[in-house]
Design a protein around this motif. Structure first.
Motif, PDB file in Angstrom:
ATOM      1  N   LYS A 156      16.619 -11.481 -12.252  1.00  0.00           N
ATOM      2  CA  LYS A 156      15.644 -10.327 -12.214  1.00  0.00           C
ATOM      3  C   LYS A 156      15.827  -9.699 -13.821  1.00  0.00           C
ATOM      4  N   PRO A 157      14.484  -9.394 -14.416  1.00  0.00           N
ATOM      5  CA  PRO A 157      14.807  -8.879 -15.809  1.00  0.00           C
ATOM      6  C   PRO A 157      15.660  -7.555 -15.677  1.00  0.00           C
ATOM      7  N   ILE A 158      16.088  -7.138 -16.618  1.00  0.00           N
ATOM      8  CA  ILE A 158      16.780  -5.986 -17.021  1.00  0.00           C
ATOM      9  C   ILE A 158      16.413  -5.137 -17.758  1.00  0.00           C
ATOM     10  N   ILE A 159      16.158  -3.645 -17.678  1.00  0.00           N
ATOM     11  CA  ILE A 159      15.604  -2.606 -18.387  1.00  0.00           C
ATOM     12  C   ILE A 159      16.628  -1.676 -18.378  1.00  0.00           C
ATOM     13  N   THR A 160      17.233  -1.246 -19.854  1.00  0.00           N
ATOM     14  CA  THR A 160      18.173  -0.336 -19.735  1.00  0.00           C
ATOM     15  C   THR A 160      17.551   0.923 -20.611  1.00  0.00           C
ATOM     16  N   LEU A 161      17.856   2.182 -20.156  1.00  0.00           N
ATOM     17  CA  LEU A 161      17.190   3.514 -20.765  1.00  0.00           C
ATOM     18  C   LEU A 161      18.329   4.194 -21.135  1.00  0.00           C
ATOM     19  N   ILE A 162      18.327   4.399 -22.725  1.00  0.00           N
ATOM     20  CA  ILE A 162      19.207   4.946 -23.495  1.00  0.00           C
ATOM     21  C   ILE A 162      19.042   6.409 -23.720  1.00  0.00           C
ATOM     22  N   ASP A 163      19.762   7.098 -23.301  1.00  0.00           N
ATOM     23  CA  ASP A 163      19.898   8.716 -23.674  1.00  0.00           C
ATOM     24  C   ASP A 163      21.417   9.101 -23.670  1.00  0.00           C
ATOM     25  N   THR A 164      22.224   8.802 -24.554  1.00  0.00           N
ATOM     26  CA  THR A 164      23.444   9.680 -24.573  1.00  0.00           C
ATOM     27  C   THR A 164      23.666  10.259 -26.176  1.00  0.00           C
ATOM     28  N   PRO A 165      24.660  11.298 -26.218  1.00  0.00           N
ATOM     29  CA  PRO A 165      25.144  11.783 -27.245  1.00  0.00           C
ATOM     30  C   PRO A 165      26.270  10.851 -27.719  1.00  0.00           C
ATOM     31  N   GLY A 166      26.701  10.062 -26.999  1.00  0.00           N
ATOM     32  CA  GLY A 166      27.782   9.073 -27.304  1.00  0.00           C
ATOM     33  C   GLY A 166      28.751   8.724 -25.999  1.00  0.00           C
ATOM     34  N   ALA A 167      29.301   7.671 -26.222  1.00  0.00           N
ATOM     35  CA  ALA A 167      30.392   7.407 -25.263  1.00  0.00           C
ATOM     36  C   ALA A 167      31.481   8.729 -25.071  1.00  0.00           C
ATOM     37  N   ASP A 293       4.712  -5.811 -20.669  1.00  0.00           N
ATOM     38  CA  ASP A 293       4.241  -6.822 -21.633  1.00  0.00           C
ATOM     39  C   ASP A 293       5.479  -7.512 -21.975  1.00  0.00           C
ATOM     40  N   ALA A 294       6.480  -6.839 -22.349  1.00  0.00           N
ATOM     41  CA  ALA A 294       7.844  -7.292 -22.857  1.00  0.00           C
ATOM     42  C   ALA A 294       8.146  -8.483 -21.708  1.00  0.00           C
ATOM     43  N   ILE A 295       8.276  -7.921 -20.496  1.00  0.00           N
ATOM     44  CA  ILE A 295       8.845  -8.649 -19.362  1.00  0.00           C
ATOM     45  C   ILE A 295       8.102 -10.064 -19.250  1.00  0.00           C
ATOM     46  N   ASN A 296       6.634  -9.897 -19.257  1.00  0.00           N
ATOM     47  CA  ASN A 296       5.754 -11.171 -19.310  1.00  0.00           C
ATOM     48  C   ASN A 296       5.904 -12.087 -20.350  1.00  0.00           C
ATOM     49  N   GLU A 297       6.031 -11.472 -21.557  1.00  0.00           N
ATOM     50  CA  GLU A 297       6.152 -12.284 -22.647  1.00  0.00           C
ATOM     51  C   GLU A 297       7.544 -13.145 -22.717  1.00  0.00           C
ATOM     52  N   LEU A 298       8.715 -12.465 -22.293  1.00  0.00           N
ATOM     53  CA  LEU A 298       9.999 -13.080 -22.232  1.00  0.00           C
ATOM     54  C   LEU A 298      10.048 -14.151 -21.248  1.00  0.00           C
ATOM     55  N   LYS A 299       9.507 -13.789 -20.207  1.00  0.00           N
ATOM     56  CA  LYS A 299       9.489 -14.727 -18.970  1.00  0.00           C
ATOM     57  C   LYS A 299       9.131 -16.184 -19.324  1.00  0.00           C
ATOM     58  N   GLN A 300       8.249 -16.309 -20.438  1.00  0.00           N
ATOM     59  CA  GLN A 300       7.762 -17.661 -20.754  1.00  0.00           C
ATOM     60  C   GLN A 300       8.955 -18.389 -21.619  1.00  0.00           C
ATOM     61  N   LEU A 301       9.741 -17.733 -21.738  1.00  0.00           N
ATOM     62  CA  LEU A 301      10.717 -18.569 -22.683  1.00  0.00           C
ATOM     63  C   LEU A 301      11.902 -19.275 -21.762  1.00  0.00           C
ATOM     64  N   ASP A 302      12.430 -20.313 -22.134  1.00  0.00           N
ATOM     65  CA  ASP A 302      13.368 -20.891 -21.435  1.00  0.00           C
ATOM     66  C   ASP A 302      14.702 -20.074 -21.851  1.00  0.00           C
ATOM     67  N   PRO A 303      15.437 -19.759 -20.857  1.00  0.00           N
ATOM     68  CA  PRO A 303      16.665 -18.739 -20.956  1.00  0.00           C
ATOM     69  C   PRO A 303      17.517 -18.940 -22.125  1.00  0.00           C
ATOM     70  N   GLN A 304      17.933 -20.440 -22.440  1.00  0.00           N
ATOM     71  CA  GLN A 304      18.614 -20.644 -23.522  1.00  0.00           C
ATOM     72  C   GLN A 304      18.032 -20.395 -24.798  1.00  0.00           C
TER      73      GLN A 304
END
Length: 327
Positions: A156-167, A293-304
């Motif tokens: 399954k595709p992964i989406i990360t949402l970044i919103d942090t002042p830091g670790a 759009d990004a998911i559909n585009e990236l799914k066309q590529l071979d994993p490696q």
């Protein structure tokens, strides 16, 4: 989206606040006197839209930093709520505990299952303390990696949402291996066989952002920032004072336009007029097509092939000049 009477305004949003005060005054007058003031109220509301547009078009880097921290701004859970259905939150790193500053789980995005992971800030004082102001501990990054590996297992595709002042920089975080946890995530994210899309939706500071920031596509909302250090911390190091934070924000080149110019990000996602805090649903609706759009585009590529391109992408970042050796 907060109700008008509960809205909070930044200093440079003062012209909008004055218009809202005028609108509220007219509404109260109309209610008491039973006079129809619909037309003047409508005209003031049109001026609010114009003011939002004018402010958005002339933001300084420091003002974009302020907007990224706006107390009414939507956080990760709000985007998940507005963009997806059937969200199932998953908890714990299977080692120490569950870190409330990092959230994640499977959800349906336009009918396809994705893994969503992101930092979550609180919407009030109690929630901010619970969420540690969006600053994750090592267990937060290990939890994120566990969820990424789970998504990889089920393809399954992964989406990360970044919103942090830091670790989180506390002593206990360092004792539990904060640096190692972030480094491990960076290493493992490079090798994930599924599509990975990373989005800076607010603050993108330092290793706290990089810990979930390695992907095939990197996006930034237009009123966000992404850099190695916050303007305040940069100012305190260089000038021994926080008073130069505006100058630091300018010199760090941390806004989306610079990030795109440097090749750090792939696209800038527009926000509602005046910022994402004005319309949560519209903010989510503007982001969603970029993800699909990004998911559909990236799914066309071979994993490696995808892994190869991801590594090449980060290897090409940055620029330098080699000086000839004298002697």
């Amino acid at each position: 989206m907060p109700q008008d009477k509960n809205r909070q305004f930044l200093e440079f949003e003062k012209p909008i606040k004055e218009l809202f005060d005028d609108i509220e005054s007219l509404k109260q007058k109309a209610e008491k006197s039973k006079i129809d003031l619909t037309d003047p109220i409508r005209k003031l509301e049109e001026r609010v839209i114009e003011a939002r547009k004018a402010i958005t078009q002339n933001l300084t880097p420091w003002q974009k930093v302020q907007l990224s921290r706006h107390p009414d701004r939507p956080y990760t859970m709000k985007y998940i709520d507005k963009m997806t259905t059937e969200f199932v939150e998953l908890f714990g790193d299977r080692n120490v505990k569950d870190d409330k500053a990092m959230v994640g789980g499977f959800a349906s995005l336009d009918g396809q299952t994705v893994m969503l992971i992101g930092q979550q800030k609180g919407i009030n004082t109690k929630a901010r303390q619970l969420r540690n102001f969006g600053m994750a501990n090592p267990e937060g990054y290990r939890k994120a990696l566990r969820l990424m590996k789970l998504a990889e297992k089920f393809n399954k595709p992964i989406i990360t949402l970044i919103d942090t002042p830091g670790a989180y920089p506390g002593l206990e975080a360092e004792e539990r291996g904060q640096g190692e946890a972030i480094a491990r995530n960076i290493y493992e994210m490079c090798r994930l066989t599924v599509p990975v899309i990373c989005v800076i939706i607010g603050e993108g500071a330092s290793g706290g952002a990089l810990g979930i920031g390695v992907g095939d596509r990197i996006l930034m909302l237009e009123n966000t920032w992404y850099t190695v250090i916050s303007p305040e911390s940069c100012s305190s190091i260089l000038w021994r004072s926080w008073e130069y934070k505006e100058k630091a924000a300018e010199q760090l080149k941390l806004t989306p336009d610079y990030m795109h110019q440097f090749g750090i990000i792939d696209a800038i996602v527009p926000e509602p007029l005046g910022g994402a805090h004005w319309d949560y649903q519209q903010a989510a609706d503007l982001l969603k097509p970029f993800l699909l759009d990004a998911i559909n585009e990236l799914k066309q590529l071979d994993p490696q092939e995808r892994i190869k391109k991801r590594i090449e992408k980060f290897n090409k970042m940055g620029f330098w000049e080699e000086l000839p050796v004298e002697g």
